[in-house]
Design a protein around this motif. Structure first.
Motif, PDB file in Angstrom:
ATOM      1  N   ILE A 288      -3.968 -38.685   6.201  1.00  0.00           N
ATOM      2  CA  ILE A 288      -5.285 -39.178   5.754  1.00  0.00           C
ATOM      3  C   ILE A 288      -6.331 -39.177   6.871  1.00  0.00           C
ATOM      4  CG2 ILE A 288      -4.385 -40.637   3.881  1.00  0.00           C
ATOM      5  CD1 ILE A 288      -4.640 -43.018   5.964  1.00  0.00           C
ATOM      6  N   THR A 289      -5.914 -38.854   8.106  1.00  0.00           N
ATOM      7  CA  THR A 289      -6.858 -38.908   9.228  1.00  0.00           C
ATOM      8  C   THR A 289      -7.970 -37.877   9.052  1.00  0.00           C
ATOM      9  OG1 THR A 289      -5.078 -39.552  10.720  1.00  0.00           O
ATOM     10  CG2 THR A 289      -7.083 -38.754  11.746  1.00  0.00           C
ATOM     11  N   PRO A 290      -9.247 -38.301   9.149  1.00  0.00           N
ATOM     12  CA  PRO A 290     -10.346 -37.326   9.085  1.00  0.00           C
ATOM     13  C   PRO A 290     -10.264 -36.352  10.261  1.00  0.00           C
ATOM     14  CG  PRO A 290     -11.158 -39.592   8.933  1.00  0.00           C
ATOM     15  CD  PRO A 290      -9.722 -39.673   9.318  1.00  0.00           C
ATOM     16  N   ALA A 291     -10.757 -35.138  10.035  1.00  0.00           N
ATOM     17  CA  ALA A 291     -10.666 -34.084  11.065  1.00  0.00           C
ATOM     18  C   ALA A 291     -11.296 -34.517  12.381  1.00  0.00           C
ATOM     19  CB  ALA A 291     -11.325 -32.809  10.554  1.00  0.00           C
ATOM     20  N   TYR A 292     -12.464 -35.205  12.313  1.00  0.00           N
ATOM     21  CA  TYR A 292     -13.158 -35.585  13.560  1.00  0.00           C
ATOM     22  C   TYR A 292     -12.372 -36.619  14.359  1.00  0.00           C
ATOM     23  CZ  TYR A 292     -14.859 -39.677  10.947  1.00  0.00           C
ATOM     24  OH  TYR A 292     -14.940 -40.829  10.212  1.00  0.00           O
ATOM     25  N   THR A 293     -11.636 -37.514  13.665  1.00  0.00           N
ATOM     26  CA  THR A 293     -10.813 -38.517  14.361  1.00  0.00           C
ATOM     27  C   THR A 293      -9.692 -37.814  15.126  1.00  0.00           C
ATOM     28  OG1 THR A 293     -11.253 -40.100  12.595  1.00  0.00           O
ATOM     29  CG2 THR A 293      -9.424 -40.622  14.074  1.00  0.00           C
ATOM     30  N   TYR A 294      -9.064 -36.855  14.446  1.00  0.00           N
ATOM     31  CA  TYR A 294      -7.991 -36.079  15.082  1.00  0.00           C
ATOM     32  C   TYR A 294      -8.523 -35.335  16.308  1.00  0.00           C
ATOM     33  CZ  TYR A 294      -4.591 -32.412  15.935  1.00  0.00           C
ATOM     34  OH  TYR A 294      -3.703 -31.569  16.548  1.00  0.00           O
ATOM     35  N   GLU A 295      -9.709 -34.731  16.171  1.00  0.00           N
ATOM     36  CA  GLU A 295     -10.297 -33.963  17.282  1.00  0.00           C
ATOM     37  C   GLU A 295     -10.586 -34.864  18.479  1.00  0.00           C
ATOM     38  OE1 GLU A 295     -10.451 -30.841  17.512  1.00  0.00           O
ATOM     39  OE2 GLU A 295     -10.442 -30.053  15.484  1.00  0.00           O
ATOM     40  N   ILE A 296     -11.120 -36.057  18.221  1.00  0.00           N
ATOM     41  CA  ILE A 296     -11.419 -37.006  19.316  1.00  0.00           C
ATOM     42  C   ILE A 296     -10.129 -37.371  20.055  1.00  0.00           C
ATOM     43  CG2 ILE A 296     -12.167 -39.382  19.834  1.00  0.00           C
ATOM     44  CD1 ILE A 296     -14.209 -39.031  17.473  1.00  0.00           C
ATOM     45  N   CYS A 297      -9.068 -37.699  19.287  1.00  0.00           N
ATOM     46  CA  CYS A 297      -7.778 -38.073  19.899  1.00  0.00           C
ATOM     47  C   CYS A 297      -7.197 -36.914  20.706  1.00  0.00           C
ATOM     48  CB  CYS A 297      -6.782 -38.491  18.816  1.00  0.00           C
ATOM     49  SG  CYS A 297      -7.198 -40.037  17.996  1.00  0.00           S
ATOM     50  N   ALA A 298      -7.276 -35.707  20.139  1.00  0.00           N
ATOM     51  CA  ALA A 298      -6.719 -34.520  20.812  1.00  0.00           C
ATOM     52  C   ALA A 298      -7.461 -34.239  22.113  1.00  0.00           C
ATOM     53  CB  ALA A 298      -6.785 -33.310  19.885  1.00  0.00           C
ATOM     54  N   TRP A 299      -8.794 -34.355  22.086  1.00  0.00           N
ATOM     55  CA  TRP A 299      -9.571 -34.044  23.295  1.00  0.00           C
ATOM     56  C   TRP A 299      -9.472 -35.131  24.367  1.00  0.00           C
ATOM     57  CZ3 TRP A 299     -11.308 -29.722  25.358  1.00  0.00           C
ATOM     58  CH2 TRP A 299     -11.301 -28.584  24.535  1.00  0.00           C
ATOM     59  N   CYS A 300      -9.219 -36.375  23.948  1.00  0.00           N
ATOM     60  CA  CYS A 300      -8.928 -37.438  24.935  1.00  0.00           C
ATOM     61  C   CYS A 300      -7.660 -37.061  25.700  1.00  0.00           C
ATOM     62  CB  CYS A 300      -8.690 -38.777  24.226  1.00  0.00           C
ATOM     63  SG  CYS A 300     -10.210 -39.625  23.795  1.00  0.00           S
ATOM     64  N   ALA A 301      -6.668 -36.540  24.962  1.00  0.00           N
ATOM     65  CA  ALA A 301      -5.403 -36.126  25.570  1.00  0.00           C
ATOM     66  C   ALA A 301      -5.607 -34.919  26.485  1.00  0.00           C
ATOM     67  CB  ALA A 301      -4.385 -35.809  24.481  1.00  0.00           C
ATOM     68  N   TYR A 302      -6.370 -33.925  26.007  1.00  0.00           N
ATOM     69  CA  TYR A 302      -6.632 -32.732  26.832  1.00  0.00           C
ATOM     70  C   TYR A 302      -7.352 -33.106  28.127  1.00  0.00           C
ATOM     71  CZ  TYR A 302      -5.581 -29.624  22.844  1.00  0.00           C
ATOM     72  OH  TYR A 302      -4.981 -28.950  21.822  1.00  0.00           O
TER      73      TYR A 302
END
Length: 344
Positions: A288-302
């Motif tokens: 259910i995670t919105p795409a932008y939430t996933y992108e923010i989490c992924a880029w914090c990790a990167y």
């Protein structure tokens, strides 16, 4: 642009025009698009250049050839590879909402993404073990944690993540039971990896257990450091022998190194925790995670891959001096490899 049901089909942008089965493109407007390219591109450049400086410093200057520093250089290599092989392609996917690099490269990219992340985590875990040994028994430590032991740790930190990642993503076991959802998401121009509950749980535990080990070790390191500091104060007031004085200096140096690497571990956990928790919640809540939430989490990790060199630059005087020598071109002199980088 957005007109609901009345919008004619021509208004829908596709990743690949005139190709059946192409993904729908949801591009950003020019302003935010440029801003995202700058933000993501800066992260990739920092990760590549910063970690290249760390590797060059440690491998070039003989004074920096120590078991701990070889682990740091190998960690920098993992972060460097994130900046080279993962971030630029993820940047295009995040901003353009399309994958233009082919299906087979999508699998390779995902494999690299996971492998280099776990490689960083394993390196940090071994570094925390190294620091624990150095602080709790500083005089015996050099005989225990040798270059060959460091080499074994480096080997494990690379081989295990690469084998794990390749075996999961090249066999296709990660989406068992989710084939329909996976094929629906992976239209032409898509690179979405849907991982089932079992593998997300294994992923989370693979992140959580080494992280827990690091928290326990660093907590013990700081407790021991406090005890040592009190002991030094107590013996200092009485006057100490030269051997006690040497022991105190060694202990102080190891504590300082442990604090810097503690900051590195905390930065890693802050960067990766949102992504790990989001992945776990997402798969059990039906994605259910919105795409932008996933992108923010992924880029914090990167972005964590770009942070370590900045931490070293803030806390390690030898790294600042090494950067000056490298950037000024003095590194090309024959004598530069043997020069002293330590003030003490």
């Amino acid at each position: 642009m957005s007109g609901g049901e009345a919008t004619p089909p021509a208004a829908v942008q596709m990743c690949y025009e005139n190709v059946n089965g192409s993904c729908v493109k949801t591009p950003y407007s020019p302003g935010p698009r440029l801003l995202l390219y700058v933000v993501f591109g800066l992260g990739a450049v920092l990760a590549v250049l910063g970690n290249l400086l760390v590797m060059t410093s440690i491998l070039h200057f003989k004074q920096l050839h120590s078991p701990t520093n070889f682990l740091l250089a190998s960690l920098a290599c993992a972060d460097f590879l994130v900046g080279v092989a993962v971030m630029p392609f993820s940047m295009v996917r995040s901003v353009e909402s399309c994958w233009y690099f082919g299906r087979s490269f999508c699998t390779f990219h995902t494999c690299c993404d996971v492998a280099f992340c776990y490689s960083s985590l394993f390196h940090l875990c071994f570094i925390s073990v190294d620091r624990y040994m150095a602080v709790t028994d500083p005089l015996v430590y050099p005989t225990k944690f040798t270059v060959s032991v460091s080499g074994i740790c480096i080997g494990v930190s690379w081989i295990l993540p690469l084998v794990y990642s390749a075996s999961v993503f090249y066999t296709g076991v990660y989406d068992n039971g989710l084939e329909e959802l996976s094929s629906a998401l992976n239209c032409i121009g898509g690179c979405q990896v849907v991982v089932n509950q079992n593998w997300v749980l294994i992923d989370f535990l693979s992140f959580f257990i080494p992280t827990l080990i690091m928290i326990i070790l660093y907590s013990n390191i700081f407790l021991v450091a406090r005890q040592q500091a009190k002991k030094i104060e107590h013996t200092g007031s009485k006057g100490e022998s030269s051997s006690e004085s040497y022991k105190a200096r060694v202990a102080k140096r190891e504590r300082k190194a442990a604090k810097t690497l503690g900051v590195t571990v905390v930065a890693f956990m802050i960067s990766w925790l949102p992504y790990s928790i989001d992945s776990l919640i997402d798969v059990f809540m039906g994605f259910i995670t919105p795409a932008y939430t996933y992108e923010i989490c992924a880029w914090c990790a990167y972005y964590n891959s770009a942070m370590n060199p900045l931490i070293y630059a803030l806390f390690y005087p030898w790294f600042k001096k090494a950067i000056r020598v490298i950037l000024s071109g003095q590194v090309f002199k024959n004598s530069s490899a043997t020069m002293s980088l330590f003030s003490e």
